[in-house]
Scaffold this active site. Structure first.
Site, PDB file in Angstrom:
ATOM      1  N   HIS A   1      70.293 -19.483 -12.076  1.00 52.73           N
ATOM      2  CA  HIS A   1      69.779 -18.674 -13.146  1.00 52.73           C
ATOM      3  C   HIS A   1      69.754 -19.526 -14.419  1.00 52.73           C
ATOM      4  O   HIS A   1      70.409 -19.186 -15.123  1.00 52.73           O
ATOM      5  CB  HIS A   1      69.243 -17.391 -13.057  1.00 52.73           C
ATOM      6  CG  HIS A   1      68.796 -16.443 -13.168  1.00 52.73           C
ATOM      7  ND1 HIS A   1      67.897 -16.075 -14.057  1.00 52.73           N
ATOM      8  CD2 HIS A   1      67.698 -16.147 -11.950  1.00 52.73           C
ATOM      9  CE1 HIS A   1      66.777 -15.962 -13.534  1.00 52.73           C
ATOM     10  NE2 HIS A   1      66.885 -15.722 -12.482  1.00 52.73           N
TER      11      HIS A   1
ATOM     12  N   THR B   1      64.530 -12.641 -10.715  1.00 52.73           N
ATOM     13  CA  THR B   1      65.951 -12.050 -10.282  1.00 52.73           C
ATOM     14  C   THR B   1      66.626 -11.961 -11.470  1.00 52.73           C
ATOM     15  O   THR B   1      66.614 -13.026 -12.914  1.00 52.73           O
ATOM     16  CB  THR B   1      66.914 -12.275  -9.482  1.00 52.73           C
ATOM     17  OG1 THR B   1      65.884 -13.390  -8.280  1.00 52.73           O
ATOM     18  CG2 THR B   1      67.685 -11.727  -8.491  1.00 52.73           C
TER      19      THR B   1
ATOM     20  N   ASN C   1      66.540 -25.399  -6.436  1.00 51.27           N
ATOM     21  CA  ASN C   1      65.065 -24.198  -6.074  1.00 51.27           C
ATOM     22  C   ASN C   1      63.360 -24.271  -5.281  1.00 51.27           C
ATOM     23  O   ASN C   1      62.843 -24.801  -6.878  1.00 51.27           O
ATOM     24  CB  ASN C   1      65.276 -22.698  -7.376  1.00 51.27           C
ATOM     25  CG  ASN C   1      64.660 -21.464  -6.102  1.00 51.27           C
ATOM     26  OD1 ASN C   1      62.965 -21.358  -6.435  1.00 51.27           O
ATOM     27  ND2 ASN C   1      65.239 -20.408  -5.797  1.00 51.27           N
TER      28      ASN C   1
ATOM     29  N   HIS D   1      63.661 -18.169  -2.601  1.00 55.19           N
ATOM     30  CA  HIS D   1      63.278 -17.007  -1.800  1.00 55.19           C
ATOM     31  C   HIS D   1      62.623 -16.311  -1.465  1.00 55.19           C
ATOM     32  O   HIS D   1      61.231 -16.616  -2.357  1.00 55.19           O
ATOM     33  CB  HIS D   1      63.913 -16.576  -3.650  1.00 55.19           C
ATOM     34  CG  HIS D   1      63.822 -14.667  -3.445  1.00 55.19           C
ATOM     35  ND1 HIS D   1      64.622 -14.107  -4.865  1.00 55.19           N
ATOM     36  CD2 HIS D   1      64.420 -13.955  -3.032  1.00 55.19           C
ATOM     37  CE1 HIS D   1      64.507 -13.228  -4.641  1.00 55.19           C
ATOM     38  NE2 HIS D   1      63.748 -13.140  -3.486  1.00 55.19           N
TER      39      HIS D   1
ATOM     40  N   ARG E   1      55.329 -12.967  -3.269  1.00 57.14           N
ATOM     41  CA  ARG E   1      54.220 -13.569  -4.638  1.00 57.14           C
ATOM     42  C   ARG E   1      54.542 -15.659  -4.727  1.00 57.14           C
ATOM     43  O   ARG E   1      53.545 -15.814  -5.363  1.00 57.14           O
ATOM     44  CB  ARG E   1      55.436 -12.814  -6.111  1.00 57.14           C
ATOM     45  CG  ARG E   1      56.518 -13.061  -6.218  1.00 57.14           C
ATOM     46  CD  ARG E   1      56.881 -13.308  -7.246  1.00 57.14           C
ATOM     47  NE  ARG E   1      57.098 -11.847  -7.789  1.00 57.14           N
ATOM     48  CZ  ARG E   1      57.926 -11.524  -8.743  1.00 57.14           C
ATOM     49  NH1 ARG E   1      58.364 -12.088  -8.873  1.00 57.14           N
ATOM     50  NH2 ARG E   1      57.957  -9.749  -8.370  1.00 57.14           N
TER      51      ARG E   1
ATOM     52  N   GLU F   1      77.817 -16.368  -6.165  1.00 57.54           N
ATOM     53  CA  GLU F   1      77.494 -16.983  -6.715  1.00 57.54           C
ATOM     54  C   GLU F   1      76.752 -16.237  -8.515  1.00 57.54           C
ATOM     55  O   GLU F   1      76.416 -15.055  -8.463  1.00 57.54           O
ATOM     56  CB  GLU F   1      74.978 -17.109  -6.529  1.00 57.54           C
ATOM     57  CG  GLU F   1      74.956 -18.617  -7.311  1.00 57.54           C
ATOM     58  CD  GLU F   1      73.139 -18.425  -6.729  1.00 57.54           C
ATOM     59  OE1 GLU F   1      73.479 -18.911  -5.604  1.00 57.54           O
ATOM     60  OE2 GLU F   1      71.920 -18.718  -7.621  1.00 57.54           O
TER      61      GLU F   1
ATOM     62  N   HIS G   1      58.739 -21.953  -7.224  1.00 58.01           N
ATOM     63  CA  HIS G   1      57.528 -22.329  -7.878  1.00 58.01           C
ATOM     64  C   HIS G   1      56.688 -23.410  -7.606  1.00 58.01           C
ATOM     65  O   HIS G   1      55.685 -23.136  -7.652  1.00 58.01           O
ATOM     66  CB  HIS G   1      58.332 -22.103  -9.665  1.00 58.01           C
ATOM     67  CG  HIS G   1      59.139 -21.182  -9.681  1.00 58.01           C
ATOM     68  ND1 HIS G   1      58.350 -19.820  -9.836  1.00 58.01           N
ATOM     69  CD2 HIS G   1      60.249 -20.998 -10.349  1.00 58.01           C
ATOM     70  CE1 HIS G   1      59.227 -18.762  -9.581  1.00 58.01           C
ATOM     71  NE2 HIS G   1      60.515 -19.446 -10.138  1.00 58.01           N
TER      72      HIS G   1
ATOM     73  N   ARG H   1      60.672 -13.278  -0.393  1.00 55.60           N
ATOM     74  CA  ARG H   1      60.330 -12.026  -1.881  1.00 55.60           C
ATOM     75  C   ARG H   1      59.516 -11.163  -0.961  1.00 55.60           C
ATOM     76  O   ARG H   1      59.029 -11.361  -0.213  1.00 55.60           O
ATOM     77  CB  ARG H   1      60.306 -12.193  -2.980  1.00 55.60           C
ATOM     78  CG  ARG H   1      61.002 -12.905  -4.146  1.00 55.60           C
ATOM     79  CD  ARG H   1      60.531 -12.671  -5.757  1.00 55.60           C
ATOM     80  NE  ARG H   1      60.212 -11.088  -5.898  1.00 55.60           N
ATOM     81  CZ  ARG H   1      60.972 -10.904  -6.887  1.00 55.60           C
ATOM     82  NH1 ARG H   1      61.912 -12.146  -6.898  1.00 55.60           N
ATOM     83  NH2 ARG H   1      61.107  -9.821  -7.298  1.00 55.60           N
TER      84      ARG H   1
ATOM     85  N   GLU I   1      67.441 -17.252   0.300  1.00 57.84           N
ATOM     86  CA  GLU I   1      67.515 -16.242  -0.978  1.00 57.84           C
ATOM     87  C   GLU I   1      67.111 -14.670  -0.862  1.00 57.84           C
ATOM     88  O   GLU I   1      65.421 -14.699  -0.277  1.00 57.84           O
ATOM     89  CB  GLU I   1      67.394 -16.066  -2.387  1.00 57.84           C
ATOM     90  CG  GLU I   1      68.411 -17.050  -3.063  1.00 57.84           C
ATOM     91  CD  GLU I   1      67.746 -17.570  -4.608  1.00 57.84           C
ATOM     92  OE1 GLU I   1      66.489 -16.543  -5.649  1.00 57.84           O
ATOM     93  OE2 GLU I   1      68.262 -18.106  -5.209  1.00 57.84           O
TER      94      GLU I   1
HETATM   95  N1  PXP Z   1      69.597 -17.981  -8.357  1.00 61.36           N
HETATM   96  C1  PXP Z   1      69.660 -17.221  -7.546  1.00 61.36           C
HETATM   97  C2  PXP Z   1      70.197 -16.213  -6.832  1.00 61.36           C
HETATM   98  C3  PXP Z   1      68.273 -17.074  -8.456  1.00 61.36           C
HETATM   99  O1  PXP Z   1      67.080 -16.060  -7.717  1.00 61.36           O
HETATM  100  C4  PXP Z   1      67.709 -18.273  -8.750  1.00 61.36           C
HETATM  101  C5  PXP Z   1      66.014 -17.614  -8.887  1.00 61.36           C
HETATM  102  O2  PXP Z   1      65.077 -17.414  -7.699  1.00 61.36           O
HETATM  103  C6  PXP Z   1      68.131 -19.040  -8.968  1.00 61.36           C
HETATM  104  C7  PXP Z   1      68.941 -19.165  -9.120  1.00 61.36           C
HETATM  105  C8  PXP Z   1      67.268 -20.001  -9.427  1.00 61.36           C
HETATM  106  O3  PXP Z   1      67.069 -19.887 -10.344  1.00 61.36           O
HETATM  107  P1  PXP Z   1      65.936 -20.845 -11.722  1.00 61.36           P
HETATM  108  O4  PXP Z   1      64.856 -20.561 -11.174  1.00 61.36           O
HETATM  109  O5  PXP Z   1      65.502 -19.846 -13.192  1.00 61.36           O
HETATM  110  O6  PXP Z   1      66.461 -21.862 -11.796  1.00 61.36           O
END
Ligand code: PXP
Length: 244
Positions: free
Chosen positions: A198, A103, A6, A42, A48, A157, A9, A44, A72
């Site tokens: 997550h 999330t 992901n 994601h 952001r 998930e 960030h 959003r 996402e």
């Molecule tokens: N899976 C989902 C559904 C999420 O919403 C997120 C965060 O956007 C992640 C995985 C990745 O989580 P993390 O950034 O905490 O590793």
């Protein structure tokens, strides 16, 4: 076991200064060149981090590599339409609250109106995007997993955030592992893929991997954080050379 990276960030860092760098396209290249099995982003409602143009640009990169894009989304109609226009390989449906930092948990499939909204959005996505695969971001509890089976989806998930935080704090995580064993078994019975996401880190993912509890891991925040320390020294060295 698949790794979805992901890269939200990377966009968070870019948005913090309003510059064109760091590039999410370059980030996707680096991840895929180093073994990532898919890119996860994601989009959003509040935009952001990931922007609409990022979605299109990252889609081109994943296509070039022949790897899946996992988008996402919440079920806001505008975002669902963007997902349809993008036609990603996977869509992960997540709950979304504007005021949350990230999330905060799985979808509520028990509140009837919410359930119907998610069900309708998934039906629309399946109808409009040929061959799209859908995962629902949920907690590892039996009632939720059984409810998910009444929605058009291919995988669940499982929210691993509470497990990951407990692991980080050195707390006993055995009850989480027990829950994940149960959700894995139930997903297998229901022919649903069992994904995790997550809060995971190199250390907290280990017990999950050892037991082969999930077929896919989506990890973001920790990877970008750790990349700072794996790269910071090199960057300082390069600048120092320039200055000497
Ligand atoms: N899976 C989902 C559904 C999420 O919403 C997120 C965060 O956007 C992640 C995985 C990745 O989580 P993390 O950034 O905490 O590793």
């Amino acid at each position: 076991m698949r790794l979805g990276v992901n890269i939200d960030h990377v966009a968070t860092l870019r948005q913090a200064r309003g510059e064109a760098y760091p590039s999410v396209v370059d980030a996707a290249h680096v991840c895929l060149n180093n073994g990532a099995d898919q890119i996860t982003i994601h989009l959003r409602e509040d935009r952001r981090h990931i922007q609409d143009t990022d979605v299109e640009a990252i889609r081109l990169v994943t296509k070039k590599f022949g790897k899946p894009l996992n988008l996402e989304i919440g079920v806001d109609p505008e975002i669902v339409d963007i997902a349809i226009a993008t036609a990603p390989d996977w869509i992960c449906v997540v709950p979304e609250k504007r005021e949350e930092r990230t999330t905060e948990g799985g979808l509520d499939l028990h509140e009837p109106q919410n359930f119907e909204r998610i069900k309708a959005a998934c039906a629309k996505l399946k109808k409009e995007i040929p061959n799209v695969l859908i995962s629902l971001f949920v907690e590892a509890d039996e009632a939720t997993i059984r409810a998910a089976k009444n929605i058009e989806c291919d995988a669940l998930e499982i929210h691993t955030g509470d497990f990951a935080r407990a692991h980080l704090n050195g707390e006993d995580t055995s009850h989480f592992l027990e829950q994940f064993r149960g959700s894995k078994k139930l997903c297998e019975e229901l022919s649903l893929g069992h994904h995790a996401g997550h809060g995971l880190t190199l250390e907290s993912v280990e017990p999950l991997v050892q037991e082969k509890l999930f077929v896919e891991y989506n990890i973001g925040h920790w990877i970008i954080c750790q990349a700072v320390f794996d790269g910071l020294g090199n960057v300082v060295k390069k600048l120092k050379e320039k200055l000497s």
